[in-house]
Enzyme design. Structure first.
Site, mmCIF file in Angstrom:
data_model
loop_
_atom_site.group_PDB
_atom_site.id
_atom_site.type_symbol
_atom_site.label_atom_id
_atom_site.label_comp_id
_atom_site.label_asym_id
_atom_site.label_seq_id
_atom_site.Cartn_x
_atom_site.Cartn_y
_atom_site.Cartn_z
ATOM 1 N N ALA A 98 0.818 -1.217 0.000
ATOM 2 C CA ALA A 98 0.000 0.000 0.000
ATOM 3 C C ALA A 98 0.853 1.268 0.000
ATOM 4 C CB ALA A 98 -0.942 0.001 1.197
ATOM 5 N N THR A 99 1.994 1.240 0.648
ATOM 6 C CA THR A 99 2.843 2.438 0.648
ATOM 7 C C THR A 99 3.279 2.777 -0.767
ATOM 8 O OG1 THR A 99 3.614 2.198 2.919
ATOM 9 C CG2 THR A 99 5.077 3.367 1.410
ATOM 10 N N ASN B 58 -6.579 3.580 9.917
ATOM 11 C CA ASN B 58 -5.773 2.508 10.500
ATOM 12 C C ASN B 58 -5.720 2.545 12.028
ATOM 13 O OD1 ASN B 58 -4.347 4.873 9.451
ATOM 14 N ND2 ASN B 58 -2.580 4.052 10.534
ATOM 15 N N GLN C 7 -6.859 -0.658 4.827
ATOM 16 C CA GLN C 7 -7.533 -1.214 6.014
ATOM 17 C C GLN C 7 -8.970 -1.632 5.710
ATOM 18 O OE1 GLN C 7 -6.266 -1.842 8.952
ATOM 19 N NE2 GLN C 7 -4.324 -0.739 8.870
ATOM 20 N N ALA D 150 -1.987 -6.995 0.388
ATOM 21 C CA ALA D 150 -2.348 -8.377 0.731
ATOM 22 C C ALA D 150 -2.293 -8.659 2.223
ATOM 23 C CB ALA D 150 -1.418 -9.350 -0.002
ATOM 24 N N HIS D 151 -1.305 -8.077 2.908
ATOM 25 C CA HIS D 151 -1.084 -8.531 4.288
ATOM 26 C C HIS D 151 -2.130 -8.047 5.285
ATOM 27 C CE1 HIS D 151 0.775 -5.101 6.587
ATOM 28 N NE2 HIS D 151 0.845 -4.625 5.371
ATOM 29 N N THR E 149 10.086 -7.324 -12.141
ATOM 30 C CA THR E 149 9.598 -8.688 -12.327
ATOM 31 C C THR E 149 8.495 -8.999 -11.328
ATOM 32 O OG1 THR E 149 11.733 -9.406 -13.147
ATOM 33 C CG2 THR E 149 10.285 -11.128 -12.261
ATOM 34 N N CYS F 14 4.389 7.022 24.576
ATOM 35 C CA CYS F 14 5.497 6.216 25.073
ATOM 36 C C CYS F 14 5.780 4.998 24.203
ATOM 37 C CB CYS F 14 5.222 5.781 26.502
ATOM 38 S SG CYS F 14 5.433 7.141 27.655
#
Lengths: 407, 129
Positions: free
Chosen positions: A76-77, A156, A184, A205-206, A245, A331
């Site tokens: 996505a980035t 997100n 998301q 995908a992840h 590729t 934190c």
């Protein structure tokens, strides 16, 4: 009740690859290992067929009218960068103004910051206290120079779902391209690019039970035909939009993961929603002074972001270390700044420090939810007993009237 | 964030959590930090007639390192004279707890809390003198 520990409940960060997806992917490492661009021999053609099939699965998952509209990327980035920079550079002659929202993912925000340095003008819209975009503000920000509106589907951090159909209509009316970061969203909510008027859409995908390192960009080919300037140059893969590729095993897995979503969306949504409501009800039954961040109903089904007042988020995470969740507390970040998303909602810094993000996913069970409720209630109660703020509140002191010695 | 064994121990078994009567003239109370910064520490000392700190208590809103720093501070001030307690430095806390650089401010806050408690006690003594 037997629960296997630790529990994974950080499905905004990433998801476990579905074992069915792994099974589909494995042969493409050592059996069908050709280069999908090698059209002259059987190894290559088999790989190409697998990619073609996956592309159809991906197109179907988002309601694209053609699989030619799917450009494979590394995630996505990369998709965000290609969409925003690619559109800005391509349509520069038409205008120099872009609109996005201050609660977007850093990949979107920083792509815009990079374009500002090139001379583009960017409007970063605020959000309402529920995390949603104000449509009147969006419309008011549109000018004759505006070439792109970039607004995410599901946030997100807080899980809110933006009014995509209305945004799509506003963009269409003004002839402005609408880019949506749906990393998301796909797999969490039904989403159809045709119905919503989305011109460009990023997903990965992840976040949908597929592997890391593979994503896609939907680029509309009709009404209007969207053109982007490539960011990665080379062999001209992906119709020249993204050279490199193709990662055939990952693409096969991505396609399969998307297919599982498409066929089970309604059931999965219902199940996640029930688990989330169980979690929220369970926490509310036993704890006072807890607050939901973001719109109560316009949110992805597995997503819950809660502030536990008077208990600092990182210390809470430490106490529930057998449950994997994340916090908006400063934190837990290297910057020591609390979440910019919660800040944008107008959540007090004090409450932002106490926020926990629960991301319920496909593999979570009712027993895990019940265990989580019990652990969180236990640790929050313990930490409140040692919280000077909780003590003051019990004594009836209004914390806003205290003269703090900030550092 | 990887925590040291000592931070985990103080977080899981905090020493001297609680409160002493803050109106007691032999008790000094220090409250430092701010909720919007993500940490607030309250540290109290009870001083005997011989000028030795005979008891200490704390309550902390903050991360694990902040809880551990204040827990350790209460352990250290007990049995010390006021002057000895005033000599405790945040760097001693950093060393004892193996705090990473990003958590040094927690130890600074604990040192501030000790000083604030000592100052409060001194102010009470002056008032009653």
């Amino acid at each position: 009740m037997t629960v296997k520990l630790p529990i994974y409940m950080d499905n905004h960060a990433t998801t476990r690859v579905d074992p069915r997806v792994v099974d589909k992917m494995v042969p493409y490492f050592s059996e069908i290992y050709g280069n999908a661009a090698s059209k002259t021999h059987a190894f290559g053609r088999q790989a190409e067929e697998a990619v073609d099939h996956a592309r159809k699965q991906l197109a179907k998952a988002i309601g694209a009218s053609s699989d030619k509209e799917i450009v494979i990327t590394s995630g996505a980035t990369e998709s965000d960068n290609l969409a925003i920079k690619g559109a800005a550079h391509m349509y520069r002659e038409k205008g120099d103004h872009l609109i996005t929202v201050c609660t977007e993912h850093k990949a979107v925000l920083d792509s815009h910051h990079a374009l500002e340095k090139e001379g583009f003008r960017v409007t970063f819209l605020p959000v309402k206290t529920d995390g949603l975009v104000d449509l009147a503000q969006l419309e008011a920000a549109m000018t004759d120079q505006t070439i792109l509106v970039s607004i995410m589907a599901v946030n997100n951090e807080i899980g809110v779902v933006q009014p995509l159909a209305e945004i799509g209509k506003l963009c269409k009316k003004r002839g402005i391209l609408f880019f949506c970061d749906a990393a998301q969203a796909i797999g969490k909510i039904p989403l159809n690019v045709e119905e919503l008027g989305i011109d460009i859409l990023a997903f990965t995908a992840h976040k949908l039970y597929g592997p890391k390192g593979i994503g896609a960009l939907y680029v509309r080919r009709k009404n209007p035909r969207v053109r982007l300037e490539a960011q990665m140059h080379g062999g001209g893969h992906e119709r020249g939009l993204r050279s490199g590729t193709l990662a055939v095993p990952l693409i096969v897995a991505f396609g399969e993961a998307a297919e599982l979503i498409t066929t089970n969306q309604a059931e999965e949504t219902g199940r996640l929603l029930a688990l989330r409501e169980r979690l929220w009800a369970g926490l509310n039954a036993k704890l006072q002074h807890i607050y939901l961040n973001g719109h109560a109903t316009e949110r992805a089904p597995g997503s819950l972001n809660v502030s536990f007042a008077y208990v600092e988020g990182e210390s809470l995470l430490m106490g529930i270390s057998d449950i994997a969740v994340s916090s908006g507390s400063a934190c837990t970040s290297s910057s020591l700044e609390p979440s910019y998303v919660l800040k944008a909602l107008g959540v007090d810094d004090e409450l932002a420090h106490t926020s926990i993000r629960f991301g319920i996913g496909r593999f979570n069970t009712e027993e895990e939810i019940d265990y989580t409720i019990a652990r969180v209630v236990d640790v929050v109660s313990r930490l409140r007993e040692m919280s000077p703020l909780w003590e003051m509140v019990q004594e009836g002191i209004d914390l806003r009237t205290v003269n703090w010695t900030g550092h | 964030m990887a925590y040291s064994e000592k931070v985990l121990d103080h977080y899981n078994n905090p020493r001297n959590v609680g409160a002493l009567p803050k109106d007691d003239p032999t008790v000094g109370t220090g409250v430092v930090g701010a909720p919007e910064c993500g940490d607030v520490m309250k540290l109290q000392i009870k001083v005997g007639a011989n000028g030795v700190i005979e008891d200490a208590r704390f309550k902390t809103f903050g991360c694990g390192s902040a809880i551990a720093s204040s827990s350790l501070a209460t352990e250290w001030v007990k049995g010390k004279t006021l002057a000895e307690a005033a000599a405790i430095r945040n760097t001693d806390i950093v060393q004892e707890l193996n705090l990473p650089p990003i958590k040094i401010h927690c130890s600074v806050l604990a040192e501030d809390a000790i000083r604030a408690a000592l100052a409060d006690f001194a102010a009470k003594q002056e008032k009653n003198a």
